[in-house]
Design an enzyme around this catalytic site. Structure first.
Site, PDB file in Angstrom:
ATOM      1  N   HIS A   1       6.151  -6.181  -2.230  1.00 21.74           N
ATOM      2  CA  HIS A   1       6.292  -4.739  -1.969  1.00 21.74           C
ATOM      3  C   HIS A   1       5.159  -4.264  -1.035  1.00 21.74           C
ATOM      4  O   HIS A   1       5.405  -3.528  -0.081  1.00 21.74           O
ATOM      5  CB  HIS A   1       6.262  -4.007  -3.321  1.00 21.74           C
ATOM      6  CG  HIS A   1       6.285  -2.509  -3.253  1.00 21.74           C
ATOM      7  ND1 HIS A   1       7.316  -1.755  -3.761  1.00 21.74           N
ATOM      8  CD2 HIS A   1       5.394  -1.619  -2.749  1.00 21.74           C
ATOM      9  CE1 HIS A   1       7.059  -0.469  -3.565  1.00 21.74           C
ATOM     10  NE2 HIS A   1       5.895  -0.356  -2.958  1.00 21.74           N
ATOM     11  N   GLU A   2       3.932  -4.719  -1.315  1.00 22.42           N
ATOM     12  CA  GLU A   2       2.781  -4.252  -0.508  1.00 22.42           C
ATOM     13  C   GLU A   2       2.800  -4.874   0.899  1.00 22.42           C
ATOM     14  O   GLU A   2       2.432  -4.209   1.874  1.00 22.42           O
ATOM     15  CB  GLU A   2       1.460  -4.564  -1.216  1.00 22.42           C
ATOM     16  CG  GLU A   2       1.310  -3.978  -2.626  1.00 22.42           C
ATOM     17  CD  GLU A   2       1.613  -2.498  -2.726  1.00 22.42           C
ATOM     18  OE1 GLU A   2       1.443  -1.765  -1.731  1.00 22.42           O
ATOM     19  OE2 GLU A   2       2.056  -2.060  -3.807  1.00 22.42           O
TER      20      GLU A   2
ATOM     21  N   GLN B   1      -1.069   3.250   2.905  1.00 22.56           N
ATOM     22  CA  GLN B   1      -0.732   4.306   1.940  1.00 22.56           C
ATOM     23  C   GLN B   1      -1.865   5.306   1.756  1.00 22.56           C
ATOM     24  O   GLN B   1      -1.672   6.372   1.188  1.00 22.56           O
ATOM     25  CB  GLN B   1      -0.390   3.696   0.574  1.00 22.56           C
ATOM     26  CG  GLN B   1       0.936   2.955   0.557  1.00 22.56           C
ATOM     27  CD  GLN B   1       1.249   2.481  -0.844  1.00 22.56           C
ATOM     28  OE1 GLN B   1       0.819   1.412  -1.246  1.00 22.56           O
ATOM     29  NE2 GLN B   1       1.972   3.290  -1.616  1.00 22.56           N
TER      30      GLN B   1
ATOM     31  N   CYS C   1       6.787   3.425  -6.335  1.00 18.16           N
ATOM     32  CA  CYS C   1       5.812   3.402  -5.244  1.00 18.16           C
ATOM     33  C   CYS C   1       4.984   4.685  -5.296  1.00 18.16           C
ATOM     34  O   CYS C   1       5.558   5.767  -5.445  1.00 18.16           O
ATOM     35  CB  CYS C   1       6.568   3.301  -3.921  1.00 18.16           C
ATOM     36  SG  CYS C   1       5.499   3.285  -2.475  1.00 18.16           S
ATOM     37  N   LEU C   2       3.668   4.562  -5.160  1.00 19.72           N
ATOM     38  CA  LEU C   2       2.821   5.759  -5.211  1.00 19.72           C
ATOM     39  C   LEU C   2       3.123   6.714  -4.050  1.00 19.72           C
ATOM     40  O   LEU C   2       2.853   7.901  -4.149  1.00 19.72           O
ATOM     41  CB  LEU C   2       1.336   5.364  -5.200  1.00 19.72           C
ATOM     42  CG  LEU C   2       0.842   4.611  -6.436  1.00 19.72           C
ATOM     43  CD1 LEU C   2      -0.625   4.215  -6.268  1.00 19.72           C
ATOM     44  CD2 LEU C   2       1.016   5.433  -7.709  1.00 19.72           C
TER      45      LEU C   2
ATOM     46  N   GLY D   1      -0.446  -1.652  -7.386  1.00 18.66           N
ATOM     47  CA  GLY D   1      -0.558  -2.221  -6.043  1.00 18.66           C
ATOM     48  C   GLY D   1      -0.746  -1.096  -5.048  1.00 18.66           C
ATOM     49  O   GLY D   1      -0.285   0.022  -5.280  1.00 18.66           O
TER      50      GLY D   1
ATOM     51  N   HIS E   1       4.918  -2.854   2.988  1.00 15.18           N
ATOM     52  CA  HIS E   1       4.218  -1.663   3.503  1.00 15.18           C
ATOM     53  C   HIS E   1       3.473  -1.991   4.795  1.00 15.18           C
ATOM     54  O   HIS E   1       3.516  -1.228   5.762  1.00 15.18           O
ATOM     55  CB  HIS E   1       3.194  -1.152   2.479  1.00 15.18           C
ATOM     56  CG  HIS E   1       3.752  -0.203   1.468  1.00 15.18           C
ATOM     57  ND1 HIS E   1       4.430   0.944   1.807  1.00 15.18           N
ATOM     58  CD2 HIS E   1       3.710  -0.217   0.101  1.00 15.18           C
ATOM     59  CE1 HIS E   1       4.784   1.589   0.693  1.00 15.18           C
ATOM     60  NE2 HIS E   1       4.367   0.903  -0.349  1.00 15.18           N
TER      61      HIS E   1
HETATM   62 ZN    ZN Z   1       4.734   1.235  -2.311  1.00  8.02          ZN
END
Ligand code: ZN
Length: 191
Positions: free
Chosen positions: A139-140, A51, A97-98, A46, A143
């Site tokens: 989660h996204e 990000q 998370c990236l 995701g 963000h």
């Molecule tokens: Zn994340």
């Protein structure tokens, strides 16, 4: 197509609320392709636009390679996504998370959600989702609202995570992909 650097979770862009997309054009189409290339190259499932440093309400999810993809969902683009319903039933699940390399922890979230969004043809969609797809989407969307998953940890877990998060803030970690640090400097990935 291009692989974009991923922003460290302590960069200010990840604390801002993203803005609505009003027009779909070639630039946006190219940007979404770059988001997919960036996410796949970093082995993510995701990614939210902020990000990669873009303040628009766009997220992508691709769990097609995951063995828990029971519904065989294809890679999905959600523009201006909104959660319209949550199940009362919650579930605990380990997230990563990236933007927060090498940090994983358990987060409690609603199990099932109804999400409304525009697809890549700017057509309105509404979907009830559960399992990993629901988890990644929540989660996204967080963000896009400037919320990081460690902010949803229980108070005890939050306290336990402090020193690890401080290291991530200072750049004291390795990632396989290029990142933009909180001060805007680039940190090269180690393959
Ligand atoms: Zn994340």
């Amino acid at each position: 197509m291009a692989i974009l650097p991923i922003y460290n979770c302590f960069h200010p862009i990840l604390k801002k609320k993203a803005v609505e997309v009003t027009e779909f054009n070639q630039e946006l189409s190219d940007f979404i392709k770059n988001m997919f290339e960036t996410m796949h190259s970093a082995d993510g499932i995701g990614l939210a636009a902020n990000q990669v440093g873009d303040n628009r309400q766009i997220l992508i999810v691709d769990i097609s390679q995951s063995d828990v993809n029971v519904h065989k969902l294809p890679p999905t683009v959600m523009i201006n996504p909104v959660i319209s319903e949550f199940s009362e039933q919650t579930i605990e699940f380990q997230e990563g998370c990236l933007s927060i390399p090498s940090f994983y922890d358990d987060v409690v979230r609603p199990e099932i959600i109804v999400v409304k969004y525009l697809d890549e043809n700017m057509k309105e969609q509404e979907m009830e989702i559960d399992g990993l797809f629901s988890r990644v989407t929540q989660h996204e969307i967080d963000h896009l609202n400037g919320i990081l998953f460690f902010e949803r940890l229980s108070p005890v877990r939050r306290t336990l995570s402090k020193s690890k998060l401080r290291k991530i803030q200072k750049g004291d970690y390795e990632s396989s992909y290029n990142m933009i640090m909180p001060n805007g400097e680039k940190k090269s990935g180690v393959k």
